[in-house]
Design a protein around this motif. Structure first.
Motif, mmCIF file in Angstrom:
data_model
loop_
_atom_site.group_PDB
_atom_site.id
_atom_site.type_symbol
_atom_site.label_atom_id
_atom_site.label_comp_id
_atom_site.label_asym_id
_atom_site.label_seq_id
_atom_site.Cartn_x
_atom_site.Cartn_y
_atom_site.Cartn_z
ATOM 1 N N GLN A 385 0.821 -1.220 0.000
ATOM 2 C CA GLN A 385 0.000 0.000 0.000
ATOM 3 C C GLN A 385 0.857 1.274 0.000
ATOM 4 O OE1 GLN A 385 -3.672 0.667 0.648
ATOM 5 N NE2 GLN A 385 -3.796 -1.249 -0.491
ATOM 6 N N ASP A 386 2.160 1.130 -0.251
ATOM 7 C CA ASP A 386 3.074 2.273 -0.321
ATOM 8 C C ASP A 386 3.029 3.145 0.941
ATOM 9 O OD1 ASP A 386 4.917 4.096 -1.366
ATOM 10 O OD2 ASP A 386 3.348 5.335 -2.272
ATOM 11 N N PRO A 387 3.242 2.533 2.134
ATOM 12 C CA PRO A 387 3.186 3.331 3.367
ATOM 13 C C PRO A 387 4.522 3.996 3.699
ATOM 14 C CG PRO A 387 3.546 1.041 3.924
ATOM 15 C CD PRO A 387 3.512 1.117 2.415
ATOM 16 N N ASP A 388 4.476 5.020 4.547
ATOM 17 C CA ASP A 388 5.695 5.596 5.116
ATOM 18 C C ASP A 388 5.877 5.115 6.556
ATOM 19 O OD1 ASP A 388 6.573 7.475 2.975
ATOM 20 O OD2 ASP A 388 4.572 8.293 3.296
ATOM 21 N N ARG A 389 4.772 5.134 7.305
ATOM 22 C CA ARG A 389 4.805 4.678 8.700
ATOM 23 C C ARG A 389 3.712 3.642 8.920
ATOM 24 N NH1 ARG A 389 6.349 10.480 8.469
ATOM 25 N NH2 ARG A 389 8.315 10.574 9.610
ATOM 26 N N ILE A 390 4.035 2.645 9.741
ATOM 27 C CA ILE A 390 3.101 1.551 10.007
ATOM 28 C C ILE A 390 2.996 1.353 11.513
ATOM 29 C CG2 ILE A 390 2.718 -0.943 9.779
ATOM 30 C CD1 ILE A 390 4.351 -0.812 7.157
ATOM 31 N N LEU A 391 1.758 1.188 12.006
ATOM 32 C CA LEU A 391 1.547 0.822 13.412
ATOM 33 C C LEU A 391 0.966 -0.586 13.471
ATOM 34 C CD1 LEU A 391 1.114 1.280 16.493
ATOM 35 C CD2 LEU A 391 -1.078 2.300 15.940
ATOM 36 N N VAL A 392 1.665 -1.487 14.163
ATOM 37 C CA VAL A 392 1.157 -2.835 14.402
ATOM 38 C C VAL A 392 0.710 -2.858 15.856
ATOM 39 C CG1 VAL A 392 1.676 -5.296 14.347
ATOM 40 C CG2 VAL A 392 2.833 -3.746 12.766
ATOM 41 N N GLY A 393 -0.606 -2.986 16.085
ATOM 42 C CA GLY A 393 -1.160 -2.854 17.431
ATOM 43 C C GLY A 393 -0.436 -3.679 18.471
ATOM 44 N N HIS A 412 10.655 1.545 6.038
ATOM 45 C CA HIS A 412 9.440 1.989 6.708
ATOM 46 C C HIS A 412 9.722 2.174 8.197
ATOM 47 C CE1 HIS A 412 8.206 -0.505 3.235
ATOM 48 N NE2 HIS A 412 7.308 0.446 3.050
ATOM 49 N N LEU A 413 9.055 3.151 8.794
ATOM 50 C CA LEU A 413 9.130 3.317 10.247
ATOM 51 C C LEU A 413 7.971 2.528 10.856
ATOM 52 C CD1 LEU A 413 10.575 4.696 12.605
ATOM 53 C CD2 LEU A 413 8.988 6.596 12.369
ATOM 54 N N VAL A 414 8.279 1.590 11.750
ATOM 55 C CA VAL A 414 7.265 0.692 12.306
ATOM 56 C C VAL A 414 7.107 0.968 13.809
ATOM 57 C CG1 VAL A 414 6.596 -1.716 12.702
ATOM 58 C CG2 VAL A 414 7.827 -1.094 10.610
ATOM 59 N N PHE A 415 5.862 1.161 14.230
ATOM 60 C CA PHE A 415 5.530 1.310 15.655
ATOM 61 C C PHE A 415 4.820 0.042 16.100
ATOM 62 C CE2 PHE A 415 5.431 5.497 13.757
ATOM 63 C CZ PHE A 415 6.041 6.328 14.691
#
Length: 563
Positions: A385-393, A412-415
């Motif tokens: 989905q061409d993300p820049d930042r991703i949050l995985v709950g 990607h920056l992953v939270f």
């Protein structure tokens, strides 16, 4: 009435311009006036045009309350408690239909609740909300209903007997009881009182000889006066009806959701039903969006942690982990970080179980294990989905952890969150999941461990001198504390005699520096790594808790309990 919802109706109808609508919404926020007064006072629409527009949009008609007859035969059609509770004024009736003016004409759930409670069709009509409220107060009285009033109405005859032999029960009779007006009022009052008390959870617990209702406020559970045991089945069934759950299914756990408007605020409640030996235990998690401030600056972090997190969340890639037990505020911290970087030039995606707070500009995906939509599957789809930042709950398994790390290594920056006791425990947890240490050291930027401790009530805050024994629980001596002041809450009306009001975070930040990366690669034990981090300047949860004590924000007991 919701200002944005109302202005959207008139913009769509072409009666007002979009820029006028924005100005009206802003004026409501600044002046505190209702949207009907703002638009009518501006001269753009007459009062008649305004309410006609509202009525047309919801497919009904306007009624003139100036000619409403208080002696009319319609008032008895809606009981006093229901009329007050739902802001409902019966203005007319036909064979099986009651025509009702509501203080909130857009809330369809209220009309549905009344239909269940009264067993008649409800036809909403539109009138000025202020007039509706004034007439309800005039004809039904303005005193607040109490739980005692409702219990008196319920009496002792609401028990629904179970056929234990067949392990079944009369679903029709239970549904009828669950939709009886007193039961509806009773449950509504419990929910409204809990929300007014800022409860985060509401527990309905049936035992062999009693039925308990408890609220969790600021992390501590408080019990209200227990209702009669025979109300357990209809009350729990009522909650299940509100959450659109199957009231006939009493053997399996169920999950649902309730949405309510309380004092003009939208409140979501996640509902969990668990079968027990004496009936079903129900827990509602209250998600009051208006009470959560998602600004990073308001979380009370020490300045050096706040500044470092601001640096990390602007990085192009890497992993930022927040750890702590359930209910420690991890999600709020991560949402606050996302809000900070939620700009037009960034694509933000989140996978959550469930989505707790909707934020404009962020694509949020709810996890649904029932259909195989788990964290790892959503995370794989995110990368397309061409993300820049991703949050995985939450990183729950090896597959999710590995995909998250691969995502961070590919730009990607992953939270994400983990359930560990401290910051260095997150590294151990990832290696236990089977993630290679060199991948962890290459991708991990920092780990933030946190807890929520209760704040001392500012109204009854009192200074005192702790004993040596109490100081020893913190590992301190009288010499260590010098002339520092200590406080506790005596208890007052404001804090319901608890001495605490609200909560604050305490934090421990593990910066992944080069010495720590080498230790991760060589699989150094967490205890040794933690000692090295402290040598490099890491402030522990206990130390940040001491800062809260010395600042007069919390008590020794709270810090000892959580660190």
């Amino acid at each position: 009435m919701d200002a944005k919802q109302v202005t959207d109706i008139f913009v769509e109808a072409g009666w007002i311009a979009a820029d006028q609508a924005d100005a009206f919404v802003q004026e409501c926020a600044v002046s505190g006036k209702e949207i009907d007064r703002v638009i009518v006072d501006s001269g753009v629409l007459t009062e008649e045009q305004f309410y006609q527009g509202i009525a047309t949009s919801i497919g009904t008609e306007v009624v003139d309350l100036d000619v409403f007859d208080g002696a009319s035969q319609t008032l008895h059609l809606i009981p006093t408690g229901l009329a007050r509770l739902h802001g409902a004024l019966p203005v007319g009736a036909s064979e099986n239909t009651i025509y009702v003016a509501f203080t909130d004409p857009f809330n369809t759930q209220i009309a549905e609740d009344l239909r269940f409670a009264l067993g008649r069709e409800i036809h909403p009509v539109v009138a000025p909300p202020a007039k509706v409220q004034a007439l309800i107060q005039e004809y039904y009285g303005s005193e607040t209903s109490t739980l005692d009033d409702v219990l008196a109405q319920l009496g002792e005859n609401t028990e629904v007997t179970l056929d234990e032999g067949a392990n079944a029960f009369n679903a029709k009779a239970v549904a009828q009881e669950a939709n009886a007006a007193p039961i509806i009022r009773f449950v509504d009052l419990i929910l409204d009182k809990a929300i007014a008390a800022r409860a985060s959870d509401i527990h309905f617990e049936p035992f062999e000889s009693e039925f308990k209702v408890r609220y969790r406020v600021d992390g501590a559970l408080y019990e209200m006066d227990p209702p009669p045991r025979h109300l357990a089945l209809p009350v729990i069934s009522r909650v299940k009806v509100m959450a659109n759950l199957n009231i006939a299914e009493r053997r399996l756990p169920q999950d649902g959701r309730i949405q309510r408007t309380v004092n003009g605020k939208q409140v979501d409640m996640r509902v969990s039903v668990l079968p027990t030996a004496f009936g079903e235990s129900v827990v509602l998690r209250v998600l009051d969006r208006s009470s959560v401030n998602l600004d990073l600056e308001t979380l009370g972090m020490p300045a050096y942690i706040h500044d470092y997190i601001l640096e990390v969340i602007e990085k192009p890639n890497g992993i930022f982990i927040v750890t702590g037990p359930t209910g420690s505020g991890k999600t709020t911290t991560l949402y606050s970080c996302l809000r900070k970087i939620n700009t037009i030039d960034s694509k933000l995606l989140t996978a959550e179980d469930p989505v707790e707070y909707e934020i404009d500009g962020i694509i949020q995906v709810p996890i649904n294990d029932n259909i195989g939509l788990n964290f790892s599957r959503v995370l794989r789809a995110f990368l397309r989905q061409d993300p820049d930042r991703i949050l995985v709950g939450e990183t729950r398994d090896t597959e999710t952890a590995q995909i998250a790390i691969q995502a961070s290594l590919t730009g990607h920056l992953v939270f994400t969150t983990l359930h560990t006791n401290d910051s260095t425990g997150a590294v151990t947890r990832l290696t236990d999941m089977g993630v290679e240490p060199f991948l962890i050291s290459a991708s991990l930027e920092c780990v933030l461990a946190q807890r929520l401790i209760r704040r001392i009530c500012t109204t009854c805050r009192t200074a005192y001198e702790p004993s040596e024994q109490v100081l020893q629980s913190l590992g301190l001596t009288p010499h260590d504390i010098g002339d520092k002041n200590f406080y506790y809450g005596k208890g007052c009306e404001v804090c319901n005699e608890t001495g605490y009001k609200g909560r604050k975070g305490i934090y421990e930040l593990l910066k992944i520096s080069d010495p720590l990366r080498e230790m991760i690669n060589s699989r150094t034990p967490a205890v040794v790594m933690r000692q090295k981090a402290i040598e490099l300047g890491m402030s522990t949860l206990r130390e940040d808790g001491l800062r809260s004590i010395y600042d007069g924000l919390s008590t020794i007991e709270e810090v000892v309990k959580y660190t």
